[in-house]
Design a protein around this motif. Structure first.
Motif, PDB file in Angstrom:
ATOM      1  N   ILE A  93      69.163  26.710  46.137  1.00 22.25           N
ATOM      2  CA  ILE A  93      69.265  26.159  44.792  1.00 22.25           C
ATOM      3  C   ILE A  93      70.625  26.492  44.189  1.00 22.25           C
ATOM      4  O   ILE A  93      71.220  25.672  43.478  1.00 22.25           O
ATOM      5  CB  ILE A  93      68.127  26.685  43.900  1.00 22.25           C
ATOM      6  CG1 ILE A  93      66.775  26.135  44.372  1.00 22.25           C
ATOM      7  CG2 ILE A  93      68.369  26.312  42.436  1.00 22.25           C
ATOM      8  CD1 ILE A  93      66.621  24.633  44.205  1.00 22.25           C
ATOM      9  N   SER A  94      71.149  27.675  44.495  1.00 23.86           N
ATOM     10  CA  SER A  94      72.484  28.045  44.004  1.00 23.86           C
ATOM     11  C   SER A  94      73.546  27.099  44.538  1.00 23.86           C
ATOM     12  O   SER A  94      74.479  26.713  43.818  1.00 23.86           O
ATOM     13  CB  SER A  94      72.811  29.490  44.408  1.00 23.86           C
ATOM     14  OG  SER A  94      71.937  30.401  43.784  1.00 23.86           O
ATOM     15  N   SER A 120      73.208  23.914  42.653  1.00 26.41           N
ATOM     16  CA  SER A 120      73.732  24.110  41.305  1.00 26.41           C
ATOM     17  C   SER A 120      75.250  23.988  41.292  1.00 26.41           C
ATOM     18  O   SER A 120      75.831  23.292  40.453  1.00 26.41           O
ATOM     19  CB  SER A 120      73.308  25.488  40.777  1.00 26.41           C
ATOM     20  OG  SER A 120      73.935  25.767  39.544  1.00 26.41           O
ATOM     21  N   SER A 174      71.014  26.497  37.441  1.00 25.48           N
ATOM     22  CA  SER A 174      69.748  26.613  38.172  1.00 25.48           C
ATOM     23  C   SER A 174      68.576  26.321  37.251  1.00 25.48           C
ATOM     24  O   SER A 174      67.580  25.709  37.662  1.00 25.48           O
ATOM     25  CB  SER A 174      69.607  28.019  38.760  1.00 25.48           C
ATOM     26  OG  SER A 174      70.610  28.262  39.731  1.00 25.48           O
ATOM     27  N   TYR A 214      65.547  23.671  37.911  1.00 22.81           N
ATOM     28  CA  TYR A 214      64.115  24.015  37.903  1.00 22.81           C
ATOM     29  C   TYR A 214      63.353  23.277  36.810  1.00 22.81           C
ATOM     30  O   TYR A 214      62.136  23.110  36.911  1.00 22.81           O
ATOM     31  CB  TYR A 214      63.944  25.523  37.745  1.00 22.81           C
ATOM     32  CG  TYR A 214      64.259  26.304  38.998  1.00 22.81           C
ATOM     33  CD1 TYR A 214      63.560  26.052  40.184  1.00 22.81           C
ATOM     34  CD2 TYR A 214      65.242  27.291  39.005  1.00 22.81           C
ATOM     35  CE1 TYR A 214      63.841  26.766  41.342  1.00 22.81           C
ATOM     36  CE2 TYR A 214      65.527  28.017  40.156  1.00 22.81           C
ATOM     37  CZ  TYR A 214      64.828  27.741  41.322  1.00 22.81           C
ATOM     38  OH  TYR A 214      65.102  28.452  42.465  1.00 22.81           O
TER      39      TYR A 214
END
Length: 221
Positions: free
Chosen positions: A30-31, A34, A41, A45
């Motif tokens: 996810i980083s 991002s 992040s 989400y």
């Protein structure tokens, strides 16, 4: 506010597609998404509960791309067999040029490592091919020995097998040449009056007219 949220969702999906395609599911975080998308992040989400759901969204986007491609080809003038050949080249170009399509295909291949249920592939393609072959029979263009319900799964299997081979050997750069050879081999077995080169020329020439111009990422306007 709604437009901004939709813009964020699309930017995240596109960034995720690039990374999933380039690195695969396990090597993408996810980083990473991002950083690639320029969104936090938290923003990611907000739209996608976790990485699994984001991967599933990419796969759904892959499958969602096909109905409009099929409908556009079926709406063109010309015999069904010509439409089938033209459709195959449209699909081949999408697999070569569209990162959402390519990412969706890779994620589906990696489905064993992703804890979500993926939609089944190929079934809709078999139905589409069988429908076009059946129309070709009605139009008198299908050989008596051809059988749409029997031959559609074989054609779909061979078509996507060709894509796998082209992906491995040349990153699909030669997919159109390989697909041309595929039809030169396949058409004499299903055409009532075999003339594969003529049909290929008509199908490829016809589908070039009015095709939307590609965007830099391979998608169309």
């Amino acid at each position: 506010m709604q437009d901004r949220a939709e813009e964020t969702r699309k930017a995240v999906l596109q960034a995720a597609a690039h990374l999933f395609f380039e690195r695969g599911y396990a090597a993408t975080s996810i980083s990473d998404i991002s950083e690639r998308s320029g969104r936090t992040s938290g923003a990611i989400y907000f739209h996608y509960a976790n990485k699994e759901q984001l991967a599933l969204a990419v796969v759904h986007a892959h499958f969602a791309a096909w109905p409009s491609v099929i409908a556009r080809m079926e709406a063109t003038l010309g015999p069904a067999l010509e439409k089938l050949v033209g459709l195959s080249f449209e699909v081949a170009r999408a697999f070569r040029d569209d990162v959402l399509i390519r990412a969706g295909a890779r994620l589906w291949a990696e489905r064993g490592s992703i804890d979500v249920e993926m939609p089944p592939p190929f079934v809709d393609w078999i139905t589409t091919v069988e429908r076009l072959l059946t129309r070709a029979r009605t139009e008198g263009d299908l050989a008596p020995r051809a059988e749409p319900s029997r031959d559609a799964p074989t054609l779909v299997a061979a078509f996507f097998g060709l894509h796998t081979l082209s992906d491995v050997l040349d990153d699909r750069l030669l997919i159109e040449d390989r697909l041309t050879n595929f039809w030169l081999l396949f058409l004499p077995g299903i055409q009532a009056d075999p003339a594969p080169r003529d049909l290929l020329a008509k199908a490829r020439g016809h589908m070039a007219v009015g095709r939307p111009a590609p965007l830099p990422d391979g998608r169309t306007r």
